[in-house]
Scaffold this active site. Structure first.
Site, PDB file in Angstrom:
ATOM      1  N   HIS A 233       0.674  -1.121   0.496  1.00 41.31           N
ATOM      2  CA  HIS A 233       0.093   0.053  -0.190  1.00 41.31           C
ATOM      3  C   HIS A 233       0.782   1.282  -0.002  1.00 41.31           C
ATOM      4  O   HIS A 233       0.594   1.991  -0.449  1.00 41.31           O
ATOM      5  CB  HIS A 233      -0.998   0.112   1.481  1.00 41.31           C
ATOM      6  N   SER A 257      -7.707   0.447  -1.762  1.00 39.71           N
ATOM      7  CA  SER A 257      -6.668   0.177  -0.322  1.00 39.71           C
ATOM      8  C   SER A 257      -7.640  -1.942  -0.872  1.00 39.71           C
ATOM      9  O   SER A 257      -9.075  -1.680  -0.815  1.00 39.71           O
ATOM     10  CB  SER A 257      -6.768   0.516   0.648  1.00 39.71           C
ATOM     11  N   ASP A 258      -6.620  -2.455   0.055  1.00 35.43           N
ATOM     12  CA  ASP A 258      -8.256  -3.854   0.068  1.00 35.43           C
ATOM     13  C   ASP A 258      -8.250  -3.515   2.242  1.00 35.43           C
ATOM     14  O   ASP A 258      -8.176  -2.303   2.443  1.00 35.43           O
ATOM     15  CB  ASP A 258      -6.886  -4.961   0.166  1.00 35.43           C
ATOM     16  N   ALA A 259      -9.220  -4.199   2.094  1.00 37.91           N
ATOM     17  CA  ALA A 259     -10.052  -3.633   3.345  1.00 37.91           C
ATOM     18  C   ALA A 259      -9.279  -3.448   4.174  1.00 37.91           C
ATOM     19  O   ALA A 259      -9.194  -4.994   5.157  1.00 37.91           O
ATOM     20  CB  ALA A 259     -11.586  -4.917   3.504  1.00 37.91           C
TER      21      ALA A 259
END
Length: 971
Positions: A233, A257-259
């Site tokens: 990230h 972003s991913d969770a």
């Protein structure tokens, strides 16, 4: 950019951003300029709130659409991505994605979102192009292939289907997942994938590039893991690679972003000290939307406001991200519903007859015939009575990213329907034990209430029922993991969060936290204790009421159960097989158990209970076909050697059974080909966190042991012959092109589908080249006796490798082979090709800064981050490590300068050798001082003990705790 809003002098519908005659950029800038700073900051969260005064609706980034619309209700469900990968069919992938995106539009217009306000998102979090390096990956089902070219082309086709064909408007906005080098689940938020430059550029990046460069992908999701010690990230590659590829398309990527990953940067990764700092770093690195804390926008908003106040980010950083979001929203037609060509999508498209037929076609073409000694196709006397056996014989499972299937055609149902048309019949036996569990404290059976099959289970003795009536079908998934299905309710037993009771009320195990898996563990004082795997707690029984709750923390506190086998599954299956003309044994996995998101598989063999069932059935009925229905490969060595037929399908969605019946009965030709290597049980696989496919020997490109079934493998009911492989020229320039032509003939008695696979191989390479590498493929259908000339245009750039000496892709002159065949291990024809051009010179190392990661070979090192924002370095993975830089020109070198950092105690030193350590010439030794911090770099120097001349392989040996970023030989 002003932090106050621009007055709306005109009515809303007359503001410039509402004018479709203006260019996209002009409209975006106009709307951006009318938003306050607070409104723009709020848009950085996944749930972007509405701006009522400007008529801007709420916007949510992301709807799951991996193989059909997921999580929103019943929708057409296609095969898992790995099954779609097995089709090797770009046109089919595009059609599946088109259908998925059309249904996503329907959900957007006609169904309320399950969470949040507004409408269901038109941004699709699909496809997944992570490469299937390790078949033990828990999310293996989500990827297409272990090969970057194969995965890239299928991913590009899927993105094109999702985005549609309109020049201005998107049907949906596809987002590639997950960037980068994400192929393990265990500890995924803290593990680091070590990518040397060759693996980075030739393998992992290559899977993403095609769809981005074509403009088909509109966004990318960053991955949970770290790469070379740096969280994805905050990876500089988001800007230096991904957005650079997208630039020629005229559109910027929208990166999400991913969770919960933004919060992970502080805890558990501890990469930053606080969340304002971490969020600021992610925004500057290129993350545009933060999926964090669910629907809670306030937390992300507060962190960003703090970052602004501390000067960690600027308004321009915020505007850059919001500008990308707004661009996607304009392209999705949000502000031009009267012009949006997809705005009139009706609800009738969902699970339409056309989509059902496409689901059937996709499921059929994904089926791979792994082995066949003539048992298949089933015909004539073999189809009068068929025993369909196994825990997946009459079950279809959904996975975490599946849609809800509108209906389910199981293997047994599909075969029963098809055979009935020709006077045959099916007997279906799951082959699992039915057991009863009797409480020792109450003497009563664990049972489902007769008056309320979905009610809480009890052991109170009030129900006058037999062991059979109170029975549970016991499914053993390996590793001691069990599921229990009530004979009375037909549903799986689950632990209820609200009161820890048990109820048999679930259609299948599922959910993020699977509540339906248990262990029956032997107790020291006899009997067994029942433990729920999700909660870790044990079942207890209230002796007064018979109420069962899963609340005990230790086995000593748990209820003792006496298990009785009411019906023996293997014996029942053997009897069914013995009384049939042929047996079809359907084995495999439940996608929510023993290998799923957050959990990798422990191994690649079948669960022992399934292996036992298979062997027993085959002993009773030698005419047995194994059907593997799974999310990943299995090492079925025994079955391959002893059974007349083995077939694989992924979890193929709602039409799986019809597709299987069509292939098994020969009504359809098996057309699938494996998208990844199936290794043998005795093949010791590389360590699962070793991402260096070259050094470790991953995939068909570098694995040296013979596989069970190779990449590209798949048999047919007919046969194909190859002849007359021709190149337009036997030589090609380094920037040239060669036309490759081969004649393919159907030499069998029926029509069939063949995937013509074109590979290349470098001969006598100066680098460790792949054993062979896929360069192109073509899927063709031929009638009996039909011949077709298949042509490929092969740019010589497909022969390139990443040259660590120059930091660029290079096609070396020299000898190559062009190969065609049925699979990576069934090459039929080869042709030589010579690439002409200047030979590469020796590596320049004198008065040139050489990055430590640009080695040709290594032993014992770990790749780490040189800084939080950019750069890589190396460190010993143990006591020492060595790096090799081949063919280095040492003329004129008089001293060594190294860029090092060190925080570890004890001694550390760096040695330089011309030639191998111990047998070559020792040139320098430098003691590495402590620098006070891992990112505190210093340069250390030492004179060379000798004045070397000429070209040598240069070896650097690192001993002790240290980090090396680069070195230079000074003249």
């Amino acid at each position: 950019m002003s932090s106050t809003s621009v007055p709306a002098e005109l009515p809303l519908d007359q503001l410039p951003f509402r004018n479709p005659a203006l260019g996209l950029r002009e409209r975006v800038e106009d709307l951006l300029g009318r938003l306050t700073l607070d409104e723009r900051v709020a848009m950085l969260h996944q749930y972007s709130p509405e701006v009522q005064r400007l008529g801007v609706a709420p916007f949510r980034t992301g709807t799951e659409a991996l193989h059909g619309v997921a999580w929103l209700g019943p929708a057409t469900t296609f095969p898992q991505a790995v099954g779609l990968g097995a089709t090797w069919d770009e046109e089919l992938l595009r059609a599946v994605a088109t259908a998925t995106s059309v249904e996503q539009r329907a959900f957007h217009y006609h169904r309320e979102p399950a969470v949040g306000s507004g409408t269901n998102s038109l941004q699709a979090w699909a496809p997944v192009v992570n490469l299937l390096r390790d078949p033990r990956w828990g999310r293996n089902e989500e990827g297409y292939s272990e090969d970057p070219l194969h995965s890239a082309r299928l991913g590009d086709a899927f993105c094109k289907g999702m985005s549609g064909d309109h020049p201005d408007y998107l049907r949906t906005a596809p987002v590639l997942k997950h960037f980068l080098a994400y192929n393990n689940e265990d500890d995924r938020c803290t593990t680091s994938s070590g990518l040397r430059p060759r693996v980075l550029h030739e393998y992992d990046l290559a899977a993403f590039r095609t769809a981005i460069a074509s403009g088909a992908a509109t966004g990318v999701m960053a991955a949970y893991n770290l790469v070379n010690g740096r969280p994805c990230h905050v990876s500089p590659l988001l800007e230096t690679e991904l957005r650079r590829w997208a630039r020629p398309t005229g559109h910027e990527l929208f990166v999400v972003s991913d969770a919960e990953a933004p919060s992970n940067l502080v805890d558990p990764e501890h990469y930053f000290d606080d969340h304002a700092e971490s969020h600021a770093a992610a925004l500057r690195a290129g993350i545009d939307s933060f999926t964090d804390h669910g629907e809670d926008t306030a937390t992300t908003f507060g962190r960003m406001q703090e970052a602004l106040a501390r000067g960690l980010i600027t308004e321009e950083d915020v505007d850059r991200a919001v500008r990308r979001q707004l661009s996607i929203r304009f392209r999705l037609g949000e502000f031009d519903p009267h012009l949006d060509p997809y705005a009139k999508t009706g609800w009738e498209v969902v699970d339409s007859p056309e989509h059902r037929e496409l689901a059937r076609r996709a499921a059929t073409e994904s089926i791979v015939l792994l082995s066949n000694d003539g048992l298949l196709p089933l015909a004539g006397e073999r189809t009068r009575r068929v025993a369909v056996v196994g825990p997946l014989a009459d079950t279809l499972f959904e996975d975490w990213y599946s849609g809800t299937m509108p209906y389910r055609i199981t293997a047994a149902t599909g075969l029963r329907t098809a055979l009935a048309e020709q006077g045959g019949e099916v007997v279906c036996v799951e082959g699992v034990d039915r057991i009863a569990l009797r409480s020792r404290s109450t003497g009563a059976l664990l049972s489902v209430p007769a008056f309320d099959p979905a009610g809480p289970l009890t052991a109170d003795g009030r129900a006058a029922e037999s062991d059979e009536e109170a029975g549970f079908d016991l499914f053993d998934w390996g590793g001691g993991v069990l599921t229990l299905r009530s004979a009375r309710s037909g549903r799986y037993v689950s632990v209820k969060d609200e009161d820890a009771t048990l109820a048999a009320d679930q259609v299948q195990p599922g959910g993020w936290d699977v509540h339906e898996t248990f262990r029956l563990e032997a107790a020291e004082d006899g009997g067994e204790v029942l433990r729920n795997i999700c909660t870790g707690k044990y079942a207890v029984v209230d002796a007064r009421t018979g109420q069962v709750r899963v609340t005990a923390g230790t086995p000593e506190q748990a209820e003792r159960w006496q298990r009785t086998v009411v019906r023996e599954g293997v014996a029942e299956a053997v009897a069914a097989a013995a009384g049939a003309d042929v047996a079809v044994v359907v084995l495999g996995n439940d996608p929510h158990i023993n290998g799923r998101e957050t959990q990798d598989r422990e191994g690649i063999t079948l669960p022992p209970a399934q292996e036992q069932l298979l062997r027993a059935v085959a002993a009773a009925r030698p005419q047995t076909a194994l059907v593997l229905m799974s999310s990943y490969p299995y090492a079925v060595d025994w079955a391959d050697e002893h059974l007349p037929a083995v077939v694989w399908t992924s979890h193929g969605g709602q039409e799986t059974g019809r597709a299987l019946a069509s292939v098994l009965l020969g009504r359809t030709e098996p057309a699938g080909r494996l998208p990844q290597t199936w290794y043998r049980a005795g093949d010791e696989l590389p360590e699962r966190l070793d991402y260096d496919i070259i050094k470790a020997g991953w995939t068909y490109q570098y694995h040296r042991a013979a596989p069970l079934y190779s990449f590209g493998h798949g048999l047919s009911y007919t046969s194909f012959g190859y002849s007359d492989l021709r190149l337009s020229s036997g030589t090609a320039a380094q920037d040239g092109t060669v036309e490759v032509t081969v004649t393919v003939a159907c030499t069998g008695g029926r029509a069939g589908t063949e995937v013509v696979q074109l590979y290349t191989r470098a001969l006598d390479a100066r680098y460790e080249a792949p054993r062979l590498r896929l360069a192109d493929f073509r899927k063709i259908v031929l009638g009996p006796g039909e011949r077709r000339e298949v042509s490929f245009t092969l740019p010589t750039e497909r022969l390139a490798h990443w040259d660590v000496a120059t930091g660029a892709f290079t096609v070396d002159p020299g000898a190559y082979e062009i190969l065609v065949g049925h699979s990576a291990e069934r090459i039929v024809l080869t042709a030589p090709l010579t690439v002409t051009g200047p030979a590469p010179g020796p590596r320049t190392v004198v008065d040139r800064r050489v990055l430590a990661v640009d080695f040709d070979d290594h032993t014992g090192l770990t790749l780490v981050d040189a800084d939080r924002t950019a750069g890589d370095a190396v460190t010993p993975g143990g006591e020492s490590a060595s790096l090799v830089f081949r063919a280095a020109d040492l003329d004129g070198a008089v001293s060594l300068e190294a860029e090092v950092s060190r925080t570890e105690p004890g001694e550390a030193w760096l040695e330089l050798w011309a030639g191998s350590p111990g047998s070559g010439t020792a040139l320098a030794r430098i003691t590495v001082p402590s620098t006070g911090g891992r990112y505190a770099w210093t340069s250390v120097t030492a004179p060379l003990s000798e004045r070397p001349s000429g070209v040598h392989d240069l070896h650097l040996v690192l001993t002790g705790g240290q980090r090396l970023a680069a070195f230079t030989l000074r003249s």
